[in-house]
Every structure is written in C-alpha cells, then in structure tokens.
Write a protein that holds these residues in place. Structure first.
Motif, PDB file in Angstrom:
ATOM      1  N   ARG A  21       0.797  -1.225   0.000  1.00 58.24           N
ATOM      2  CA  ARG A  21       0.000   0.000   0.000  1.00 58.24           C
ATOM      3  C   ARG A  21       0.828   1.272   0.000  1.00 58.24           C
ATOM      4  O   ARG A  21       0.427   2.275  -0.598  1.00 58.24           O
ATOM      5  N   PHE A  22       1.983   1.259   0.720  1.00 59.01           N
ATOM      6  CA  PHE A  22       2.741   2.492   0.888  1.00 59.01           C
ATOM      7  C   PHE A  22       4.222   2.374   0.529  1.00 59.01           C
ATOM      8  O   PHE A  22       4.735   3.197  -0.216  1.00 59.01           O
ATOM      9  N   THR A  23       4.905   1.365   1.114  1.00 59.57           N
ATOM     10  CA  THR A  23       6.351   1.263   0.913  1.00 59.57           C
ATOM     11  C   THR A  23       6.793  -0.177   0.675  1.00 59.57           C
ATOM     12  O   THR A  23       6.243  -1.116   1.250  1.00 59.57           O
ATOM     13  N   ALA A  24       7.785  -0.310  -0.169  1.00 54.75           N
ATOM     14  CA  ALA A  24       8.491  -1.582  -0.372  1.00 54.75           C
ATOM     15  C   ALA A  24       9.967  -1.244  -0.282  1.00 54.75           C
ATOM     16  O   ALA A  24      10.468  -0.387  -1.017  1.00 54.75           O
ATOM     17  N   TYR A  25      10.644  -1.898   0.651  1.00 59.24           N
ATOM     18  CA  TYR A  25      12.054  -1.605   0.907  1.00 59.24           C
ATOM     19  C   TYR A  25      12.872  -2.880   0.768  1.00 59.24           C
ATOM     20  O   TYR A  25      12.462  -3.949   1.216  1.00 59.24           O
ATOM     21  N   ARG A  26      14.064  -2.761   0.187  1.00 55.92           N
ATOM     22  CA  ARG A  26      14.961  -3.889   0.026  1.00 55.92           C
ATOM     23  C   ARG A  26      16.330  -3.530   0.581  1.00 55.92           C
ATOM     24  O   ARG A  26      16.878  -2.471   0.251  1.00 55.92           O
ATOM     25  N   ALA A  71       1.000   5.390  -8.330  1.00 50.70           N
ATOM     26  CA  ALA A  71       0.027   5.252  -7.243  1.00 50.70           C
ATOM     27  C   ALA A  71       0.482   5.965  -5.972  1.00 50.70           C
ATOM     28  O   ALA A  71      -0.178   5.873  -4.933  1.00 50.70           O
ATOM     29  N   GLY A  72       1.631   6.658  -6.036  1.00 49.81           N
ATOM     30  CA  GLY A  72       2.132   7.394  -4.886  1.00 49.81           C
ATOM     31  C   GLY A  72       2.850   6.528  -3.863  1.00 49.81           C
ATOM     32  O   GLY A  72       3.057   6.953  -2.727  1.00 49.81           O
ATOM     33  N   ASP A 130       5.369  -2.237   3.557  1.00 46.90           N
ATOM     34  CA  ASP A 130       4.504  -1.463   4.449  1.00 46.90           C
ATOM     35  C   ASP A 130       4.933  -1.556   5.909  1.00 46.90           C
ATOM     36  O   ASP A 130       4.095  -1.512   6.820  1.00 46.90           O
ATOM     37  N   SER A 131       6.210  -1.696   6.124  1.00 50.36           N
ATOM     38  CA  SER A 131       6.802  -1.758   7.471  1.00 50.36           C
ATOM     39  C   SER A 131       6.272  -2.905   8.318  1.00 50.36           C
ATOM     40  O   SER A 131       6.541  -2.965   9.515  1.00 50.36           O
ATOM     41  N   SER A 132       5.529  -3.843   7.716  1.00 46.47           N
ATOM     42  CA  SER A 132       4.888  -4.891   8.514  1.00 46.47           C
ATOM     43  C   SER A 132       5.032  -6.305   7.961  1.00 46.47           C
ATOM     44  O   SER A 132       4.792  -7.269   8.678  1.00 46.47           O
TER      45      SER A 132
END
Length: 185
Positions: A21-26, A71-72, A130-132
């Motif tokens: 929904r908001f963030t994807a981090y690698r 999609a922001g 999404d930090s989760s």
C-alpha cells in the motif's frame, strides 16, 4: 516462520510487489547475484559492451516501479557495496540502477572497504513491505537464489524497520554515488 518461496517467479511472491500500500524496501548485501534473467546481459557487460536496460529490468520498471510511483507508493532499496566495486556491482549500477532510478525507484548505496561491514547492519537481504511484512531472501554463496521466506516474528519485523531506517540514514543516493564512479560503470 511463514511461507517459503523457491522461485522468484512465484505468483504469490510477486503479488507483494503489486499489493503493498505504501512502501516496499529492500536491503541488498551481496556483491554478486546470480539470477537467470541477467546472465546474457552480464556477459555482454563483462565483454565491454555499453548497453542500456535489459528485458528483466525493463519488466521490473514497467510492472513494478512505474505503477508504484504512479500510485504514490515508495519503492526503495539500500545496497551495501564493497570498494573496490565488484564487476557485478558495476554492472548493476550501469545496467539496472541507472534506469530504475530514472523510473522512480529510490536506490541508495552504503560503500564500505572490502572485508568491512557497517556496524549494526545485518549481512543478509530482505524485503519489507509497508513496514509490517518481512521477507528474508536466501542466496547460495555464489549469489544464486535459494529461497524467500515470510517472517512472522514481530520482534524481527521491528528490527528490520530499525535496520531500514539506519541504512537509509547512512546511505548515499545513487545519483551522487554514480558521479564518483561515472567512468567505471
């Protein structure tokens, strides 16, 4: 532990890259990845050919990066890279990061001397959505993908968020890093 994925082409695994929904981090820790969709292009790079993006990266940009940015959503990664840079990291910078950054992915690097590692940072790869949702990435010593595993442990998820924040804070945006190595890529 949760579900294990044995293929990077697994439909359920790839759903994370469209459903966040908001963030994807690698976090990337290896100095070489050995994945099938890069083999031919990596060989061309080693042969001295100057080319642009390749089909695997074009697909990543078209199916993941651009739709996420439209999609922001934030798609970002930090790669800890040893200096002097390995051939693979030079390839990744020139043939991948240059194009994904242009498309909107926030790519950052933490350069370290060969054999050193940033204090407090893990020495393995993971995705954090999404930090989760934490997915650890497992590779053979030669960089061959082995498996991706969903981690259900809340403490490990919190730790991965801490490491993400630390890595982003210590990192250099790819464009600034690339200026230093312009002639090497």
């Amino acid at each position: 532990m949760g579900r294990v994925f044995r293929s990077l082409d697994d439909v359920e695994f790839n759903r994370f890259f469209t459903d966040f929904r908001f963030t994807a981090y690698r976090l990337e820790s290896l100095q070489r990845y050995d994945v099938s969709y890069e083999k031919a292009e990596f060989d061309l790079f080693l042969g001295g050919q100057q080319r642009g993006e390749f089909p695997g990266i074009a697909r990543w940009i078209d199916e993941t990066v651009r739709p996420a940015r439209a999609a922001g959503k934030l798609l970002h990664r930090v790669h800890v890279v040893e200096e002097p840079l390995s051939d693979y990291v030079r390839f990744e910078c020139a043939w991948s990061y240059t194009h994904t950054v242009r498309a909107g992915e926030d790519v950052r690097l933490i350069p370290v001397s060969s054999g050193e590692w940033p204090t407090g940072m893990p020495h393995y790869d993971y995705w954090l959505f999404d930090s989760s949702i934490l997915i650890t990435m497992h590779y053979e010593e030669d960089g061959t993908f082995e498996a991706a595993e969903i981690v259900d442990d809340a403490e490990r998820i919190v730790q991965a968020n801490f490491w993400r924040d630390m890595a982003v804070g210590r990192s250099i945006p790819f464009p600034a890093f690339a200026e230093k190595y312009d002639s090497v890529f």
